[in-house]
Design a protein around this motif. Structure first.
Motif, PDB file in Angstrom:
ATOM      1  N   THR A  96       0.836  -1.208   0.000  1.00 27.08           N
ATOM      2  CA  THR A  96       0.000   0.000   0.000  1.00 27.08           C
ATOM      3  C   THR A  96       0.864   1.249   0.000  1.00 27.08           C
ATOM      4  N   GLU A  97       1.902   1.240   0.849  1.00 24.89           N
ATOM      5  CA  GLU A  97       2.813   2.394   0.898  1.00 24.89           C
ATOM      6  C   GLU A  97       3.540   2.575  -0.426  1.00 24.89           C
TER       7      GLU A  97
ATOM      8  N   GLY B 233       2.480   1.598  -3.379  1.00 27.11           N
ATOM      9  CA  GLY B 233       1.518   2.095  -4.363  1.00 27.11           C
ATOM     10  C   GLY B 233       1.291   3.587  -4.220  1.00 27.11           C
ATOM     11  N   ASP B 234       1.189   4.048  -2.960  1.00 29.73           N
ATOM     12  CA  ASP B 234       1.003   5.479  -2.723  1.00 29.73           C
ATOM     13  C   ASP B 234       2.211   6.272  -3.198  1.00 29.73           C
ATOM     14  N   GLU B 235       3.412   5.737  -2.937  1.00 27.11           N
ATOM     15  CA  GLU B 235       4.624   6.448  -3.345  1.00 27.11           C
ATOM     16  C   GLU B 235       4.754   6.482  -4.864  1.00 27.11           C
TER      17      GLU B 235
ATOM     18  N   ALA C  58       2.268   6.430  -6.955  1.00 26.26           N
ATOM     19  CA  ALA C  58       1.280   7.397  -7.435  1.00 26.26           C
ATOM     20  C   ALA C  58       1.797   8.820  -7.279  1.00 26.26           C
ATOM     21  N   ARG C  59       2.442   9.086  -6.138  1.00 20.63           N
ATOM     22  CA  ARG C  59       3.006  10.423  -5.927  1.00 20.63           C
ATOM     23  C   ARG C  59       4.134  10.702  -6.911  1.00 20.63           C
TER      24      ARG C  59
ATOM     25  N   THR D  33       4.549   9.372  -9.888  1.00 19.66           N
ATOM     26  CA  THR D  33       3.961   9.555 -11.220  1.00 19.66           C
ATOM     27  C   THR D  33       3.376  10.953 -11.366  1.00 19.66           C
ATOM     28  N   GLN D  34       2.700  11.418 -10.308  1.00 18.22           N
ATOM     29  CA  GLN D  34       2.120  12.759 -10.364  1.00 18.22           C
ATOM     30  C   GLN D  34       3.212  13.817 -10.453  1.00 18.22           C
TER      31      GLN D  34
END
Length: 397
Positions: free
Chosen positions: A166-167, A169-171, A173-174, A176-177
């Motif tokens: 989960t961590e 995936g969040d990283e 996503a960040r 990529t943004q």
């Protein structure tokens, strides 16, 4: 800090990384304690995690508390010794006989626990069974207790992996943004001034008194146009995968698409002394496609082949008819090493040869081609024998 204190800090850090302390008890660990209670015919069982000053029951059957202090913890001794501990009768045990959970509720007499040793070697706690009657374990029961402890460690590892994923995936996503924001900013900051420069150059070109400077203006215009194309290329290749792709489909002959891609790349091929040949299609192959996107995709494959083919080499482009219409681009170039093939369609990926030989490009061509093919329900694949590469762009029939 002593070595022992350092080891304890590492153990506690590992324990907290599982994210179980002070949270809802995982149902899998509760089920494991119910199984242990049944197997050993004991009214109490626990998956006990030994923290700095307490033990937390991450799995619990028959014990009324969610946690207890370490001064009444049998499992703390199991963690310290890092081996199975069996106490047949706590009343007669010199270490445990004065514990208040022995002299008072729940009147512990029998305790058996196996340490929870994780894959990094940290003793997290113990899986234990407890009774208010004296008892003992035979060899097979001792083995079964160790097995249940290993199962508990496995469940804890799954819980931690879920947290880490989960961590991660969040990283991602960040990241990529951040990448998309950076690209958008850089593209805007490049495109806007270059477009203004191009406009002023066009005005200068119309001034008769500046005709003598035409030879200076033309290369500036040419390089400005090249820079704008590169920015557009960057924006195309970094469009998020979830972004909708607008397709204006029409009936199009694949031979026409190949011809357009050939025309766009022939100057580059001439400059690099590469023979670029279109093989005439034996039959007409017509597909419903967005002409602009499809031509751009084939152009990327042809350009890529030309750039990776040494002078004197050949690049051939052909249309393959059949249930799956395909455009093939084959070259006699340097080829793609087997260990790089899985990565060639990733954004900004540049292999060893591209980096060492400073091959022009930013590593988006193949990604753009596959993105366009995917929008048409098709795909792009690459095969290489080590001396030459064949790219195939297939479309939905």
């Amino acid at each position: 800090m002593t070595t022992h204190a350092h080891d304890e800090d590492a153990r506690l850090a590992a324990l907290h990384s599982y994210g179980v302390l002070d949270g809802p008890r995982p149902s899998a660990l509760d089920e494991l304690t119910r199984l242990a209670s049944s197997i050993f015919d004991a009214p109490m069982a626990a998956v006990s995690l030994v923290d700095r000053d307490r033990q937390w029951f991450a799995g619990n059957t028959g014990l009324g508390d969610a946690e207890t202090p370490l001064d009444v913890s049998f499992c703390a001794r199991t963690v310290t010794d890092r081996r199975q501990l069996v106490v047949p009768d706590a009343r007669t045990d010199p270490h445990f006989h004065s514990y208040r959970n022995v002299t008072g509720e729940p009147h512990i007499r029998f305790y058996a626990g196996s340490p929870l040793i994780d894959e990094d070697g940290h003793a997290l706690g113990a899986l234990c069974v407890i009774d208010d009657r004296p008892g003992d374990l035979g060899p097979r029961q001792r083995e079964a207790l160790d097995t249940l402890a290993a199962q508990a460690v496995g469940h804890l590892s799954l819980l931690r992996n879920r947290i880490l994923l989960t961590e991660l995936g969040d990283e991602l996503a960040r990241a990529t943004q951040r990448e998309e924001d950076l690209i958008a900013t850089v593209s805007h900051e490049l495109r806007t001034p270059v477009a203004a420069i191009q406009g002023y150059l066009e005005l200068l070109a119309e001034e008769e008194q500046l005709t003598a400077y035409t030879r200076l203006v033309e290369p500036i215009q040419r390089n400005g146009e090249r820079l704008i194309r590169m920015v557009d290329h960057l924006l195309t290749g970094t469009r998020p995968a979830h972004a909708p792709s607008e397709l204006h489909r029409t009936q199009v002959d694949l031979a026409m698409v190949v011809e357009a891609a050939w025309r766009a790349c022939r100057t580059l091929a001439e400059q690099r002394a590469v023979a670029l040949t279109v093989v005439p299609a034996p039959v007409q192959v017509v597909v419903r496609a967005d002409v602009t996107q499809l031509t751009h995709a084939v152009q990327q494959l042809v350009r890529n082949a030309v750039l990776f083919t040494p002078p004197g080499g050949d690049v051939t482009v052909s249309v393959v008819a059949g249930p799956v219409p395909t455009v093939e681009v084959a070259d006699t170039g340097v080829g793609v090493p087997a260990d790089e093939l899985p990565y060639v369609f990733q954004r900004f990926y540049r292999g060893r040869h591209a980096r060492q030989q400073a091959v022009p490009g930013v590593g988006l061509g193949l990604h753009i081609a596959r993105q366009a093919a995917s929008a048409h329900g098709g795909n792009v694949t690459l095969s290489s024998s080590g001396a030459g590469t064949t790219a195939r762009l297939s479309l939905a029939g």
